[in-house]
Design an enzyme around this catalytic site. Structure first.
Site, mmCIF file in Angstrom:
data_model
loop_
_atom_site.group_PDB
_atom_site.id
_atom_site.type_symbol
_atom_site.label_atom_id
_atom_site.label_comp_id
_atom_site.label_asym_id
_atom_site.label_seq_id
_atom_site.Cartn_x
_atom_site.Cartn_y
_atom_site.Cartn_z
ATOM 1 N N LYS A 12 25.658 -11.056 -15.264
ATOM 2 C CA LYS A 12 24.762 -12.162 -14.892
ATOM 3 C C LYS A 12 24.138 -12.838 -16.131
ATOM 4 O O LYS A 12 24.169 -12.280 -17.239
ATOM 5 C CB LYS A 12 23.675 -11.627 -13.959
ATOM 6 C CG LYS A 12 24.207 -11.143 -12.607
ATOM 7 C CD LYS A 12 23.034 -10.822 -11.672
ATOM 8 C CE LYS A 12 23.512 -10.333 -10.324
ATOM 9 N NZ LYS A 12 22.394 -10.138 -9.386
ATOM 10 N N TYR A 52 26.817 -16.555 -2.439
ATOM 11 C CA TYR A 52 25.804 -15.655 -1.878
ATOM 12 C C TYR A 52 25.438 -16.015 -0.433
ATOM 13 O O TYR A 52 24.358 -15.670 0.024
ATOM 14 C CB TYR A 52 24.544 -15.697 -2.744
ATOM 15 C CG TYR A 52 24.561 -14.778 -3.951
ATOM 16 C CD1 TYR A 52 24.882 -13.424 -3.844
ATOM 17 C CD2 TYR A 52 24.183 -15.249 -5.212
ATOM 18 C CE1 TYR A 52 24.853 -12.587 -4.951
ATOM 19 C CE2 TYR A 52 24.150 -14.411 -6.327
ATOM 20 C CZ TYR A 52 24.488 -13.081 -6.182
ATOM 21 O OH TYR A 52 24.442 -12.233 -7.270
ATOM 22 N N ASN A 115 19.040 -8.449 -12.784
ATOM 23 C CA ASN A 115 19.504 -7.050 -12.784
ATOM 24 C C ASN A 115 20.885 -6.909 -13.443
ATOM 25 O O ASN A 115 21.604 -5.951 -13.204
ATOM 26 C CB ASN A 115 19.465 -6.463 -11.368
ATOM 27 C CG ASN A 115 20.365 -7.194 -10.388
ATOM 28 O OD1 ASN A 115 20.979 -8.198 -10.733
ATOM 29 N ND2 ASN A 115 20.454 -6.688 -9.174
ATOM 30 N N GLU A 129 35.344 -12.002 -2.539
ATOM 31 C CA GLU A 129 34.697 -12.409 -3.794
ATOM 32 C C GLU A 129 35.724 -12.630 -4.909
ATOM 33 O O GLU A 129 35.571 -13.533 -5.738
ATOM 34 C CB GLU A 129 33.656 -11.356 -4.211
ATOM 35 C CG GLU A 129 32.479 -11.307 -3.238
ATOM 36 C CD GLU A 129 31.382 -10.353 -3.658
ATOM 37 O OE1 GLU A 129 31.551 -9.600 -4.637
ATOM 38 O OE2 GLU A 129 30.327 -10.370 -2.996
#
Ligand code: CMP
Length: 136
Positions: A12, A52, A115, A129
């Site tokens: 991320k 998402y 995170n 995904e």
């Protein structure tokens, strides 16, 4: 019986920004994952919203999508025996505060939002995904 699976992993923006990309990739490799595909990209907020979508009713959905599209990310297809579960174990709990010692989120995570890594939560979602980022 062997059960080789593939799962989607995302490094991320918080981790890419701190130049942790190679360190995190080494952790995956040292834990027996093969990185079959990888690319560094930045996505639009609309794409993050699609990715998402399962979380669209959650109060954190908007911030989550804004965050994932806020900077470069590294998306990877990881392969290993029981890859989905093994990746989830290696990442640790969603909230770094709850993550066990030795997990990626314990080591690098800053907060529940920042995170550091995402991983597919089931074999079915892994396929969806992986196709999302790598189907041409
Ligand atoms: P990730 O595994 O990428 O899946 C959805 C993300 O939503 C999750 O990691 C967290 O970074 C983020 N998130 C923010 N708030 C929450 C929450 N309360 N519960 C679960 N996930 C959250």
């Amino acid at each position: 019986m062997s059960n080789v699976e593939q799962t989607l992993s995302i490094i991320k923006p918080d981790a890419v920004e701190r130049n942790l990309e190679n360190e995190i990739k080494e952790i995956f490799k040292n834990n027996g994952f093969i990185i079959l595909e990888e690319k560094k990209i930045q996505i639009e907020k609309l794409e993050a919203e699609k990715f998402y979508k399962v979380h669209e009713t959650k109060p954190f959905y908007n911030d989550l999508c804004a965050y994932l599209s806020s900077g470069p990310i590294v998306v990877m297809v990881l392969e290993k025996e029981n890859a989905v579960l093994e990746n989830r174990k290696l990442m640790g709990a969603t909230n770094p505060k709850d993550a066990e010692e030795g997990t990626i989120r314990k080591k690098y995570g800053i907060s529940i939002d920042k995170n550091s890594v995402h991983g597919s939560d089931s074999v079915e979602n892994a396929r969806i995904e992986i196709d999302f980022f790598f189907k041409d």
